[in-house]
Design a protein around this motif. Structure first.
Motif, short mmCIF file in Angstrom:
data_model
loop_
_atom_site.label_atom_id
_atom_site.label_comp_id
_atom_site.label_asym_id
_atom_site.label_seq_id
_atom_site.Cartn_x
_atom_site.Cartn_y
_atom_site.Cartn_z
N ASP A 299 0.86 -1.18 0.00
CA ASP A 299 0.00 0.00 0.00
C ASP A 299 0.89 1.23 0.00
OD1 ASP A 299 0.92 0.28 2.59
OD2 ASP A 299 -0.96 -0.29 3.54
N THR A 304 2.62 -4.84 2.85
CA THR A 304 1.63 -5.20 3.88
C THR A 304 1.71 -6.67 4.23
OG1 THR A 304 -0.05 -5.58 2.17
CG2 THR A 304 0.04 -3.39 3.18
N TYR A 328 -1.11 -4.01 8.82
CA TYR A 328 -1.94 -5.06 8.23
C TYR A 328 -2.37 -6.06 9.30
CZ TYR A 328 -3.44 -8.77 5.04
OH TYR A 328 -4.18 -9.73 4.38
#
Length: 527
Positions: A299, A304, A328
């Motif tokens: 991201d 993540t 995450y």
């Protein structure tokens, strides 16, 4: 009277008591009692003669064997049941039998040869028509492995015939689960071997004027496949190096630079529509071959999650190695860092990724701790939570909790017709968001056995439904293979509907359209 007795003896010698009976009954001069006595004696002598002869002629030959019945193939049906193998005089192990079968199969093999070949080696077989003119036969020592319906994991030989080309052989495959060695034959390229233990073994192939790396190494003959011995090691391979370098803030550019510098294969839409890395192009392809690989997501803040699938341990045990960033892990109720993921078990955390890979690669199994699967959770709520946690640990799109509900409540906003049944009187439901789609998970405890769940997905795109099938299926059914899931996704992708479709131990229903969206239901096959 003497003449008559002589006639009796002569007729008896020719085994003809019936004519004698007729002659005597027509004789009006003979005493009735005498006639009955003579007829009785004649029949007694005849029956004694017959039984004596039969007993002396039905001795079973010393070398005879009992043959079990075989269920014949039926080409009009999509699938047929496995043949029951005859008693075999072979003393080879099951592995040796499969090797012999693979050595016998060739481009000259006919469909009619398969049953006799399986019976010769005391093996099971079954076949199915794929619907595209291809007949696929599976041969194995275990009935479930040989079954085209269950396709359980294990050693197997397959052969495919193209009915559109006069039943020409289009593919022959060999797989030994103990050695994790696979073999393939194709009309255009001949024989190739795949050593699943060593992902870095690749071969350059030229196709359509371009070179590509393949996990299939060309060999001269089938014998080179069945005698192949793995001598390499997965330790230190590029996939392992990349995984061990995973860290908070690792950028997509860093990952792609590693891919480029080392000539690895990459696609942004591999199996399960995930970003996928492998040594060869034929593994990262959406409908590619099985093998070791890495999937990852990023991201704006960097990496993540990254999952490393080492094929032998993933196939046999359901293991994979995972790295989750703190953000995450927090949003998905997971532990951050490096983890050993286990099907039906709790993840095991490792501070040292090299130690984690020793476990994954099979060189250290002391720290693997099994735990109950979600179906054995103590409460229905825990069952759903365990399923969602495992789903979110492997899915690029997380399930986000919305609300709980009672399935049998008609006013809940989640009611469905089947929830009127008594089986759902004590069931619980939890609603989630998955992207723009809604997901209802229903958990209930049958009278016997472990708990079971159903998944209902509404307002989804076809791609979201396929992603749900890909991620949820191996959580719901621990025996399912990647091939079975991919075959199911292929079916859904082609027909865009499925009414009572069953695969492995699961069933699904898919309704809708690209315009209005799709509804998906996943359940256990016996539910």
């Amino acid at each position: 009277m003497c003449a008559l007795l002589g006639l009796v003896l002569r007729l008896q010698c020719f085994n003809l008591p019936l004519p004698l009976t007729i002659l005597l009954m027509r004789n009006q001069k003979m005493n009735k009692i005498v006639k009955i006595a003579i007829i009785a004696v004649a029949w007694i002598f005849y029956l004694l003669f017959v039984f004596a002869g039969k007993g002396s002629n039905e001795t079973k030959p010393a070398d005879s064997t009992t043959t079990n019945p075989v269920v014949q193939s039926n080409d009009s049906a999509t699938t047929n049941q496995s043949a029951v193998p005859e008693e075999s005089s072979q003393t080879n192990t099951d592995v040796e039998k499969l090797k012999q079968v693979f050595l016998v199969l060739s481009a000259e093999t006919n469909r009619d040869d398969i049953e006799a070949l399986a019976k010769q080696y005391g093996l099971y077989f079954s076949h199915r028509n794929t619907g595209t003119g291809t007949y696929v036969y599976r041969i194995a020592a275990d009935k479930d492995i040989a079954s085209v319906n269950t396709k359980a994991k294990g050693s197997v030989v397959t052969i495919s015939f193209n009915s559109l080309q006069g039943n020409a052989v289009s593919e022959i495959t060999y797989f030994d689960v103990d050695s994790m060695i696979g073999g393939f034959w194709y009309p255009e390229s001949g024989y190739s071997v795949v050593d699943y233990n060593v992902p870095q073994i690749v071969s350059t192939r030229s196709e359509n004027g371009s070179d590509r790396r393949s996990c299939m190494t060309p060999v001269a003959s089938a014998n080179d496949i069945v005698t192949y011995v793995s001598t390499g090691s997965p330790d230190g391979n590029l996939l392992a190096q990349l995984f061990m370098s995973a860290h908070e803030g690792m950028t997509e550019e860093e990952i792609k630079s590693f891919i480029s510098d080392n000539g690895l294969a990459f696609t942004s839409r591999g199996p399960g529509n995930e970003q996928t890395i492998a040594y060869s192009e034929d593994i990262v392809q959406k409908y590619g071959n099985a093998g070791s690989k890495i999937t990852f997501d990023t991201d704006a803040n960097g990496l993540t999650r990254m999952i490393y699938y080492y094929y032998p341990s993933n196939y046999r045990l359901g293991y994979s190695a995972a790295f989750y960033s703190e953000s995450y892990a927090t949003s998905h109720s997971l532990q951050s860092g490096f983890l050993l993921m286990q099907s039906g078990a709790d993840a095991v955390h490792y501070d040292d990724p090299s130690q984690l890979l020793q476990v994954l690669h099979g060189t250290d199994t002391t720290q693997v701790v099994q735990a109950p699967s979600y179906s054995e959770a103590s409460t229905l709520e825990d069952m759903v939570t365990a399923f969602v946690n495992e789903f979110n640990s492997t899915s690029g799109t997380a399930l986000e909790f919305v609300e709980g509900f009672t399935p049998s409540d008609r006013e809940s906003g989640h009611y469905r017709t089947e929830f009127r049944l008594g089986a759902y009187s004590d069931a619980i439901g939890m609603a989630y968001r998955c992207g723009e789609a809604t997901v209802d998970i229903i958990a209930r405890k049958p009278s016997f056995g472990n708990g079971t769940i159903r998944i209902y997905m509404d307002g989804a795109t076809l791609e979201q439904c396929e992603q749900m099938i890909w991620t949820a299926s191996p959580i719901m059914d621990r025996t399912i293979t990647e091939e079975e899931i991919q075959n199911t996704i292929d079916y859904v992708d082609e027909y865009k509907s499925a009414n009572g479709y069953y695969y492995s131990n699961l069933g699904l229903l898919l309704l809708g359209s690209d315009v209005k969206g799709y509804e998906l239901m996943l359940k256990m096959g016996n539910d």
